[in-house]
Design a protein around this motif. Sequence first.
Motif, PDB file in Angstrom:
ATOM      1  N   LYS A 164      28.965   7.592   0.256  1.00 29.88           N
ATOM      2  CA  LYS A 164      28.114   6.414   0.386  1.00 29.88           C
ATOM      3  C   LYS A 164      28.214   5.556  -0.876  1.00 29.88           C
ATOM      4  O   LYS A 164      28.326   6.082  -1.996  1.00 29.88           O
ATOM      5  N   GLU A 166      25.935   4.155  -2.325  1.00 26.80           N
ATOM      6  CA  GLU A 166      24.792   4.458  -3.187  1.00 26.80           C
ATOM      7  C   GLU A 166      25.126   5.490  -4.261  1.00 26.80           C
ATOM      8  O   GLU A 166      24.388   5.627  -5.240  1.00 26.80           O
ATOM      9  N   ASP A 169      25.026   4.410  -7.860  1.00 19.94           N
ATOM     10  CA  ASP A 169      23.766   4.258  -8.596  1.00 19.94           C
ATOM     11  C   ASP A 169      23.487   5.449  -9.516  1.00 19.94           C
ATOM     12  O   ASP A 169      22.812   5.301 -10.537  1.00 19.94           O
ATOM     13  N   GLU A 234      31.509   1.308  -5.255  1.00 19.11           N
ATOM     14  CA  GLU A 234      30.857   0.348  -4.362  1.00 19.11           C
ATOM     15  C   GLU A 234      31.853  -0.292  -3.398  1.00 19.11           C
ATOM     16  O   GLU A 234      31.497  -0.682  -2.283  1.00 19.11           O
TER      17      GLU A 234
END
Length: 248
Positions: A164, A166, A169, A234
């Motif tokens: 993912k 995410e 992060d 990303e």
Amino acid sequence: SQKYSESKKKLTYENLLEFGKDYFSPVNIIISVVSKSSPENIYKYFSNFTSDKNTQLFSGLGYANKYKSITKPVKIDLKDGGEQAYLYFGFQKIIDEKEKPALKALSLLLSNNIIFNIREKQGLAYRVSAGINTIENKAMFYINMGTRPENVKKIIPQFSNLFKTEFADGITQGKLKRAVNMYLGRMMFLRLSSINQAYYLGHSLYFYNDINYDNEFLTALKNVTLKEVKTVAEKYLKVENPVEVYIR
């Protein structure tokens, strides 16, 4: 080579000999020599190396790493009732050459995260590998594992969620530095002996036509920035056209 890339020939002794004449011909060999002797003396041992008239020569590499383009989902699910299940999940992305060091760093971080999740946290596998393999302009994001058949239904639905955007992060400078330094430490250990150094020089010349490729790539990996790793995470951590191979 193209000659054997889609071969439908049966595996027989005669076909194996034919295969050998092509793939073990001198034109396909790079010899790395570790010796105190001068290059001039070493050359003498190989001056007549290509004189074998029974050897069929052809142009190009005898062995080349390639990924076929994956433009649609692939799923193979074989159920044979074995005591061990073998699972592969992956997907392909087209990349730029300059992104390979950052993708390698991302691969190290992904591998640590996925293996810890599957093996240590959930106890669903004794053997599992994961990460990103790059060949030319293609990258395969993958998980490859063996597990007990009763774990299959639990683990398969998790695969796509392990890739993912995410994930970017949670990447910190500290995590990146630790992962890269541990990897570089292993690579430097493997290159301590002269024989191993000769191997990596030959490998770089054969596959990349650049004897310095190995050293330059490790240097580039050492200099990868947090921003570069987050950018590729990303950009590429989106599952598309998954390849699923399940044998259970």
